[in-house]
Design an enzyme around this catalytic site. Structure first.
Site, PDB file in Angstrom:
ATOM      1  N   SER A   1      27.281   1.835  45.565  1.00  0.00           N
ATOM      2  CA  SER A   1      28.476   2.661  45.438  1.00  0.00           C
ATOM      3  C   SER A   1      28.985   2.679  44.000  1.00  0.00           C
ATOM      4  CB  SER A   1      29.584   2.121  46.351  1.00  0.00           C
ATOM      5  OG  SER A   1      29.206   2.179  47.710  1.00  0.00           O
TER       6      SER A   1
ATOM      7  N   LYS B   1      40.105  -2.060  55.732  1.00  0.00           N
ATOM      8  CA  LYS B   1      40.704  -0.998  54.909  1.00  0.00           C
ATOM      9  C   LYS B   1      40.376   0.376  55.467  1.00  0.00           C
ATOM     10  CE  LYS B   1      41.612  -0.146  50.031  1.00  0.00           C
ATOM     11  NZ  LYS B   1      41.333  -0.604  48.660  1.00  0.00           N
ATOM     12  N   ASP B   2      39.125   0.593  55.900  1.00  0.00           N
ATOM     13  CA  ASP B   2      38.745   1.863  56.518  1.00  0.00           C
ATOM     14  C   ASP B   2      39.499   2.090  57.824  1.00  0.00           C
ATOM     15  OD1 ASP B   2      37.035   2.512  54.489  1.00  0.00           O
ATOM     16  OD2 ASP B   2      35.200   1.959  55.553  1.00  0.00           O
TER      17      ASP B   2
ATOM     18  N   GLU C   1      39.264  31.432  57.827  1.00  0.00           N
ATOM     19  CA  GLU C   1      39.997  30.178  57.960  1.00  0.00           C
ATOM     20  C   GLU C   1      40.374  29.654  56.577  1.00  0.00           C
ATOM     21  OE1 GLU C   1      40.230  27.984  61.607  1.00  0.00           O
ATOM     22  OE2 GLU C   1      41.136  29.867  60.965  1.00  0.00           O
TER      23      GLU C   1
END
Length: 422
Positions: free
Chosen positions: A220, A244-245, A288
């Site tokens: 990451s 945290k997620d 949309e």
């Protein structure tokens, strides 16, 4: 036993399964003990949020498909049947309908995070490109899903958008005819779109799997945009980032619940409550909200072929972004000029969305053209030139230094180091 996988799980059932099929070991490696940069902020929640919303969309979509009739004579009535007669059908449909909007909100924030922190740069170019493929599949799936209720905006939206392909010489009209399954938007078109709308989410899951696999290979990025240099720079994914997620997921689901229970039609169009009528064109055909910036780009160009190319080009330019940005520094935190310009780009995209919701006349055409010009200038001109003369701020020596030591760039006199391999 020779050839049998050794498992260390205390639970005897999990241990028995894992010795024969080591899925729990794989999950622990990829999502339990996986080393993750310790300085993630909440922008790094949005990948997990997108995955959760995708699962919700697939579950509700399968349940809706059990009662939907992909026939021009029955489609509109079957949607009303779902809303009125199927047990909790109104809830399932509203979750699916508003879930699409939340899905795009989460995805667009996820893309912005990648742009702001330079997550598309070496060695994550392929990871970024797979993400752009995910966006394209999402857009195709959402467009086809919008046609299925077979209201006025569904029908005319399908007619206008599919007709765009006719702008391409030679191959355009055959593509339109294939999409329609005939010579106008009719029953074969609805059947095609229903089949593809049901299929594409499974394709999306496959592409998401590739996206995650590529992420776990290259690692990451992080808010500082510097490479992990020591074990001190990382934390195991669980329990730190699962917690945290989970907080982010709860907030996201609360937002979705507010839309579903208090404003289920806030982001929809009233014309879609009217059955499709090929003989009556609505005064305004508007897609949309998540398609409005691209629609504004399309209408900002007087030439039809030029508008279609610009619209598709606004997505295609993201594929080559890793090679357009010439700066050796990833994160906008250390790029003072880029940090301002990325927000100008965001304002331009939002302005395009507002313009797309209005008729292409007067000041809205002028704003659309100015914002479209800046959109492409940002990627094709500004980023390549900016990387040559922008002087980035000094980078920290490591992730753990600003986290543990209280932060900040390196002392004056230090120089920014080019990015190395992760």
């Amino acid at each position: 036993m020779a050839g049998q996988h050794e498992s260390d799980f205390a639970n005897p059932i999990i241990n028995w399964i894992d010795t024969r099929l080591p899925i729990f070991t794989m999950m622990d490696k990829e999502y339990g003990s996986f080393p993750t940069p310790r300085n993630f902020n909440y922008f790094w929640n949005f990948g997990a949020l997108a995955t959760v919303i995708l699962m919700i969309m697939m579950a509700t979509g399968i349940m809706l498909a059990m009662n939907y009739q992909p026939n021009t004579e029955l489609a509109f009535g079957s949607v009303q049947h779902i809303m009125r007669d199927v047990n909790f059908g109104w809830l399932i449909r509203y979750v699916h309908q508003n879930g699409a909007s939340v899905f795009f909100i989460v995805t667009y924030i996820h893309i912005f995070r990648g742009l702001y922190y330079g997550s598309y740069k070496t060695p994550r170019e392929l990871l970024w490109m797979i993400g752009v493929v995910i966006l394209l599949v999402m857009m195709a799936t959402a467009f086809m899903g919008y046609v299925l209720p077979w209201g006025q905006m569904s029908y005319w939206g399908a007619t206008v958008i599919t007709n765009l392909f006719s702008a391409f010489p030679i191959v355009g009209q055959p593509i339109v005819t294939w999409l329609w399954g005939g010579f106008s938007v009719d029953n074969p078109t609805l059947n095609r779109f229903f089949s593809l709308h049901y299929l594409l989410p499974f394709v999306l899951v496959g592409v998401v799997f590739l996206h995650v696999a590529a992420l776990h290979i290259v690692g990451s990025n992080n808010p500082l945009g510097i490479d992990v240099k020591s074990p001190q720079d990382t934390l195991p994914f669980h329990p730190y980032y699962t917690v945290k997620d989970s907080i982010g997921i709860c907030v996201c689901l609360i937002v979705l619940a507010i839309l579903v229970f208090f404003a289920p039609n806030l982001l929809g169009d009233a014309n879609n409550f009217i059955p499709a009528n090929p003989l009556q064109t609505p005064p305004d055909i508007v897609p949309e909200w998540y398609f409005l910036p691209y629609y504004a780009i399309l209408r900002s160009v007087p030439n039809k072929l030029g508008g279609v190319c610009m619209m598709f080009g606004s997505i295609m330019v993201l594929f080559v972004l890793p090679w357009l940005d010439t700066s050796p520094v990833r994160s906008a935190r250390f790029r003072p000029i880029y940090r301002q310009l990325i927000w100008v780009w965001v304002v331009a995209v939002v302005a395009l969305g507002v313009c797309g919701a209005h008729k292409p006349e007067g000041i809205w055409v002028v704003i659309s053209r100015v914002c479209t010009l800046y959109y492409f200038l940002h990627f094709l001109v500004i980023l390549p030139i900016l990387g040559k003369f922008e002087r980035p701020l000094p980078l920290p020596e490591s992730i753990s230094r600003p986290v543990i030591g209280g932060g900040g760039p390196m002392p004056s006199g230090a120089t920014a180091k080019p990015m190395g391999k992760a």
